[in-house]
Design a protein around this motif. Structure first.
Motif, PDB file in Angstrom:
ATOM      1  N   THR A  65     -12.645  -2.568  14.551  1.00  0.00           N
ATOM      2  CA  THR A  65     -12.600  -4.040  15.082  1.00  0.00           C
ATOM      3  C   THR A  65     -11.357  -4.881  15.034  1.00  0.00           C
ATOM      4  N   LYS A  66     -11.121  -4.892  13.702  1.00  0.00           N
ATOM      5  CA  LYS A  66      -9.707  -5.711  13.351  1.00  0.00           C
ATOM      6  C   LYS A  66      -8.524  -5.265  13.711  1.00  0.00           C
ATOM      7  N   LEU A  67      -8.280  -3.821  13.883  1.00  0.00           N
ATOM      8  CA  LEU A  67      -7.337  -3.232  14.431  1.00  0.00           C
ATOM      9  C   LEU A  67      -7.049  -3.513  15.816  1.00  0.00           C
ATOM     10  N   PHE A  68      -7.916  -3.387  16.522  1.00  0.00           N
ATOM     11  CA  PHE A  68      -7.916  -3.800  17.994  1.00  0.00           C
ATOM     12  C   PHE A  68      -7.633  -5.165  18.468  1.00  0.00           C
ATOM     13  N   VAL A  69      -8.095  -6.135  17.405  1.00  0.00           N
ATOM     14  CA  VAL A  69      -7.650  -7.552  17.510  1.00  0.00           C
ATOM     15  C   VAL A  69      -6.185  -7.638  17.324  1.00  0.00           C
ATOM     16  N   VAL A 112       0.883  -0.965   0.040  1.00  0.00           N
ATOM     17  CA  VAL A 112      -0.146   0.125  -0.107  1.00  0.00           C
ATOM     18  C   VAL A 112       0.913   1.314   0.188  1.00  0.00           C
ATOM     19  N   VAL A 113       0.573   2.152  -0.753  1.00  0.00           N
ATOM     20  CA  VAL A 113       1.079   3.508  -0.914  1.00  0.00           C
ATOM     21  C   VAL A 113       0.450   4.458   0.007  1.00  0.00           C
ATOM     22  N   LEU A 114       1.276   4.733   1.009  1.00  0.00           N
ATOM     23  CA  LEU A 114       0.566   6.015   1.830  1.00  0.00           C
ATOM     24  C   LEU A 114       0.560   7.369   1.424  1.00  0.00           C
ATOM     25  N   ALA A 115      -0.041   8.215   2.174  1.00  0.00           N
ATOM     26  CA  ALA A 115      -0.243   9.743   1.690  1.00  0.00           C
ATOM     27  C   ALA A 115       0.924  10.428   1.058  1.00  0.00           C
ATOM     28  N   ASP A 116       1.808   9.997   1.861  1.00  0.00           N
ATOM     29  CA  ASP A 116       3.322  10.762   1.276  1.00  0.00           C
ATOM     30  C   ASP A 116       4.199  10.216   0.252  1.00  0.00           C
ATOM     31  N   GLY A 117       3.449   9.121  -0.265  1.00  0.00           N
ATOM     32  CA  GLY A 117       4.164   8.216  -1.104  1.00  0.00           C
ATOM     33  C   GLY A 117       5.054   7.078  -0.765  1.00  0.00           C
ATOM     34  N   THR A 118       5.154   7.027   0.408  1.00  0.00           N
ATOM     35  CA  THR A 118       5.754   5.832   1.051  1.00  0.00           C
ATOM     36  C   THR A 118       5.352   4.665   0.736  1.00  0.00           C
ATOM     37  N   VAL A 119       6.029   3.516   0.501  1.00  0.00           N
ATOM     38  CA  VAL A 119       5.467   2.390  -0.034  1.00  0.00           C
ATOM     39  C   VAL A 119       5.809   1.479   1.056  1.00  0.00           C
ATOM     40  N   VAL A 120       4.592   0.534   1.804  1.00  0.00           N
ATOM     41  CA  VAL A 120       4.781  -0.350   2.647  1.00  0.00           C
ATOM     42  C   VAL A 120       4.269  -1.710   2.267  1.00  0.00           C
ATOM     43  N   ARG A 121       4.873  -2.770   2.793  1.00  0.00           N
ATOM     44  CA  ARG A 121       4.273  -4.021   2.528  1.00  0.00           C
ATOM     45  C   ARG A 121       3.870  -4.604   3.817  1.00  0.00           C
ATOM     46  N   LEU A 122       2.636  -5.176   3.878  1.00  0.00           N
ATOM     47  CA  LEU A 122       1.926  -5.460   5.008  1.00  0.00           C
ATOM     48  C   LEU A 122       1.748  -6.865   5.030  1.00  0.00           C
ATOM     49  N   GLY A 123       1.603  -7.646   6.071  1.00  0.00           N
ATOM     50  CA  GLY A 123       1.352  -9.032   6.192  1.00  0.00           C
ATOM     51  C   GLY A 123       2.044  -9.947   5.050  1.00  0.00           C
ATOM     52  N   GLY A 124       1.275 -11.175   4.553  1.00  0.00           N
ATOM     53  CA  GLY A 124       2.053 -11.873   3.508  1.00  0.00           C
ATOM     54  C   GLY A 124       1.157 -13.206   3.381  1.00  0.00           C
ATOM     55  N   PRO A 125       1.964 -14.162   2.666  1.00  0.00           N
ATOM     56  CA  PRO A 125       1.286 -15.292   2.232  1.00  0.00           C
ATOM     57  C   PRO A 125       1.254 -16.260   3.535  1.00  0.00           C
ATOM     58  N   ARG A 126       0.851 -15.917   4.632  1.00  0.00           N
ATOM     59  CA  ARG A 126       1.081 -16.677   5.694  1.00  0.00           C
ATOM     60  C   ARG A 126      -0.487 -16.610   6.660  1.00  0.00           C
ATOM     61  N   LEU A 127      -1.000 -18.021   6.688  1.00  0.00           N
ATOM     62  CA  LEU A 127      -2.494 -17.950   7.403  1.00  0.00           C
ATOM     63  C   LEU A 127      -2.389 -17.380   8.658  1.00  0.00           C
ATOM     64  N   LYS A 128      -1.272 -17.435   9.398  1.00  0.00           N
ATOM     65  CA  LYS A 128      -1.067 -16.819  10.835  1.00  0.00           C
ATOM     66  C   LYS A 128      -0.115 -15.805  10.898  1.00  0.00           C
ATOM     67  N   ASP A 129      -0.299 -14.618  11.481  1.00  0.00           N
ATOM     68  CA  ASP A 129       0.582 -13.578  11.688  1.00  0.00           C
ATOM     69  C   ASP A 129       0.472 -12.730  12.705  1.00  0.00           C
ATOM     70  N   SER A 130       0.993 -12.749  13.669  1.00  0.00           N
ATOM     71  CA  SER A 130       0.434 -11.922  14.950  1.00  0.00           C
ATOM     72  C   SER A 130       1.755 -10.911  15.264  1.00  0.00           C
ATOM     73  N   ALA A 131       2.579 -10.606  14.251  1.00  0.00           N
ATOM     74  CA  ALA A 131       3.531  -9.654  14.260  1.00  0.00           C
ATOM     75  C   ALA A 131       3.278  -8.067  14.152  1.00  0.00           C
ATOM     76  N   GLY A 132       2.984  -7.578  15.196  1.00  0.00           N
ATOM     77  CA  GLY A 132       2.764  -6.249  15.060  1.00  0.00           C
ATOM     78  C   GLY A 132       1.177  -5.850  14.733  1.00  0.00           C
ATOM     79  N   LEU A 133       0.819  -4.556  14.850  1.00  0.00           N
ATOM     80  CA  LEU A 133      -0.508  -4.419  14.807  1.00  0.00           C
ATOM     81  C   LEU A 133      -1.371  -4.788  13.463  1.00  0.00           C
ATOM     82  N   SER A 134      -2.600  -5.168  13.329  1.00  0.00           N
ATOM     83  CA  SER A 134      -3.194  -5.824  12.281  1.00  0.00           C
ATOM     84  C   SER A 134      -3.573  -4.827  11.337  1.00  0.00           C
ATOM     85  N   LEU A 135      -2.452  -4.118  10.548  1.00  0.00           N
ATOM     86  CA  LEU A 135      -2.489  -3.113   9.531  1.00  0.00           C
ATOM     87  C   LEU A 135      -3.246  -3.500   8.364  1.00  0.00           C
TER      88      LEU A 135
END
Lengths: 452, 452
Positions: free
Chosen positions: B189-193, A165-188
């Motif tokens: 909701t999903k952000l808080f989980v 996803v590209v943020l408002a200022d043009g920063t490109v971030v990659r969130l999550g990935g091909p993993r059914l389970k991932d609790s690393a950090g906020l659920s962005l």
């Protein structure tokens, strides 16, 4: 506004300023009469193009209206004066990994194209808006789109494992990935799904896939009263999980029958189309249970078929309801949802609102999950009629809120429903929403006027 | 710090300052040696208690450590000096609605208690951490907990439709609700989980339920090599969706056999326990397919049972693995996950790390979704050994990241893994996380030191 730097930062032909072309990108299917005229349309071909556009827009504080296929029904892709309309329609790559059962897709691919590409690997992407042949997967993620299968298979967010996803200022971030389970950090990842282009622009999605759907058994039942139909719905969902449970009222039955001449019961007050995709003969058994529930509720006619083509024909009939009813006149499209036990109250309340305001309202519904689409027919040449239609539009959302429901189950808030959002969420949740919006888009350049 | 106002704002006995009691709330199951000592423990009995505590803490800028059952494995409920430990263990109400197939639960109820309460209505709450008898549903939501069924049924976030949550300043908000579809506003909701108590304190959850799970068929297979076992895993997941697909290595097989004497093959390098809950005889058919996949991959022994009690015994054996291995010595618990095709690389890489650092590492895994729990046995009385164990702990996370995986699939980042989070997410996603944290908790009073 000087577009020179923007044009220089993008591939040849990416920036359109032709007046006719700008006009064709002014509105989505909501046809918001308040749409403005964009400064330019950017047809991005890559994440880099999106990032370059947002860097430029951020530097010049120019609003950006992200746009997928333009099939949105809430005005979430409505141009505003002086904005850049940023369309991802040319970003159309897909790669499927059958081992992890995931696909990496660009946002411009249509939902139907994603379904077809994964089907070649024996896989299935469930979410199926009625518009699946014309809506983009990026727009699906932006609105957390639903469809007919959601009663059993959930909505778009249940299938998004990651994104770029590209943020408002043009920063490109990659969130999550091909993993059914991932609790690393906020659920962005989940936060961006359903954010309607107000927090960033999705340029790639990692989707979870299922094995191909088994053949479905189909039950079609006609009812003389709405009460009987809603009773059947509650009985069915109390006994099993149908793979589809759709509702059409008298107006939509007749509008569809006018188009298709397939022998729908024109005298019925309601029609249910229910399907089961349980394995093997269990689909048949579940269909029998659903047929019995319809009969017990007093259905006037119950039809049951194992033939997938025949079942698909009734599903297609249901999908055709919105365009068919639209032949009666321009529509104000609702997308209200309620907890299932309140479905009858919603349907009867909508009838009361229609009568009181002297407008035609056809109700179709993804009945199994309580998500309805009251379609308000109006006559734009008649100011009084249009005023009554608009009043009914608001009253139906008020009713849904009063019944503990939502103003939008799957279409998004966009611009058309944002006036009702505070009534549903309350001031504290609106303030929380504003805090997140301001944190991620401090200059407010991303899709201004949508949601907030 | 004067606690008078806090005590006055809460019911009698809610605020504990007894030194022994404070000590018992210092740590969770991660046993973080860096834990501090709280100023007081607040045992909330209602949302109002939580709100009053946070209003007081916010006014005095006192850190608050939200705590469920204290069974977390990442140190997410570790006391810090001068903080309030806010436990929801006394908030234990539940109401089940069979019509909408939802339950409204307070956070202090244990996962197993939720399962039992909904089972009385013929319903099922799928997520099933191995600790399900002792972990709280609130903690499950805070960490986006997983379990054994996730390979087919997804994780906690897939079952949370709504919640009541108290923000840092004591504001109480209600998000989502008993609706399968809701696109109204941001997906808060999903952000808080999964936010691990860093954004707010969850005081009520609305959970989606499924009809009761059908009886399962079970396959147990022993393998002489890790390669053969991982080959079987990939074949199985390529052909169907098991309802469970668990892996145990030689160390854990022997540790469990020491406890249970159930006849596990002590010479095996790996054991798989696979189950199918497909309806009727389809469970048997799927079990046959899985058994054939194990045989084809070279399993030394394949056992197949339709008896639910027998299947449950093997599942319980797998669940016992962590406490059984713990008898060898204190454990550093990993929770790394990788995309499924890299599972073999992860397992062999962990073996290499164990050998190089001269420590015992037992690997158990929710193999079907690529989520593994390498258990590092260490001797806290031996400084050199502990240093090697800690080095291995970091190297295993580095390996998971290098393989495109995650440092935590289901336990959360807590305090123990936060040093590795930037390596997985990168600086831009960390900055995005920080922006959201600062927007929602500007004074940083909520669970400081966790995640960020």
């Amino acid at each position: 506004m000087d577009l020179h730097d923007l044009i220089a930062a993008l591939p040849d032909g990416a920036v359109l300023t032709d007046v006719d072309l700008l006009a064709s990108y002014r509105q989505d299917w909501a046809r918001d009469p308040g749409a403005g005229t964009a400064l330019a349309v950017v047809r991005a071909t890559s994440t880099d193009d999106v990032a370059a556009t947002l860097r430029w827009a951020s530097a010049h504080r120019v609003p950006v209206i992200p746009r997928g296929a333009g099939s949105g029904l809430s005005g979430g892709a409505t141009a505003v004066d002086g904005a850049i309309v940023l369309t991802t329609e040319r970003m159309r790559e897909i790669s499927v990994d059958p081992v992890t059962r995931t696909a990496v897709v660009q946002p411009g691919l249509l939902n139907a194209e994603v379904k077809r590409a994964v089907a070649e690997h024996g896989l299935w992407y469930p979410p199926d808006p009625s518009s699946f042949e014309i809506c983009s997967i990026g727009g699906n993620a932006a609105t957390n789109a639903g469809g007919l299968c959601c009663v059993k298979y959930g909505v778009t967010t249940d299938y998004v494992l990651g994104m770029q996803v590209v943020l408002a200022d043009g920063t490109v971030v990659r969130l999550g990935g091909p993993r059914l389970k991932d609790s690393a950090g906020l659920s962005l990842t989940k936060l961006f799904v359903g954010s309607e282009g107000t927090l960033g622009v999705i340029t790639e999605l990692t989707l979870r896939l299922l094995p191909a759907q088994p053949p479905q058994s189909t039950v079609v039942a006609s009812f003389a009263t709405l009460t009987a139909a809603t009773e059947a719905i509650l009985t069915i969902t109390g006994e099993l999980r149908p793979s589809m449970l759709e509702f059409m009222d008298s107006v939509s039955i007749n509008a569809v029958e006018d188009e298709l001449r397939m022998g729908l019961d024109r005298k019925a007050a309601a029609l249910l189309v229910a399907r089961s995709d349980a394995p093997g003969e269990f689909a048949h058994r579940e269909a029998e249970i659903m047929a019995a529930a319809c009969e017990k509720a007093g259905a006037t006619e119950v039809f049951h078929t194992e033939d997938p083509a025949e079942g698909e024909a009734f599903t297609a009939a249901r999908r055709l309801a919105i365009p068919a009813v639209e032949k009666l006149g321009p529509l104000l499209l609702e997308d209200v949802g309620v907890p299932l036990p309140r479905l009858g109250d919603l349907v009867s309340g909508v009838a009361e609102i229609a009568e009181r305001n002297e407008v035609t309202v056809s109700v179709i519904a993804h009945a199994g999950d309580g998500n309805t689409h009251p379609l308000i027919v109006h006559d734009p040449t008649d100011a009084d009629h249009t005023a009554r239609a608009n009043r009914a539009f608001g009253e139906i959302m008020d009713l849904a809120i009063a019944l503990g429901g939502t103003i939008t189950g799957e279409h998004g808030v966009g611009r058309l429903k944002k006036a009702w959002l505070p009534d549903q969420l309350g001031p504290d949740v609106m303030a929380l929403t504003r805090r997140i919006k301001d944190a991620l888009d401090p200059d407010g350049i991303l899709n201004p006027g949508t949601i907030l």
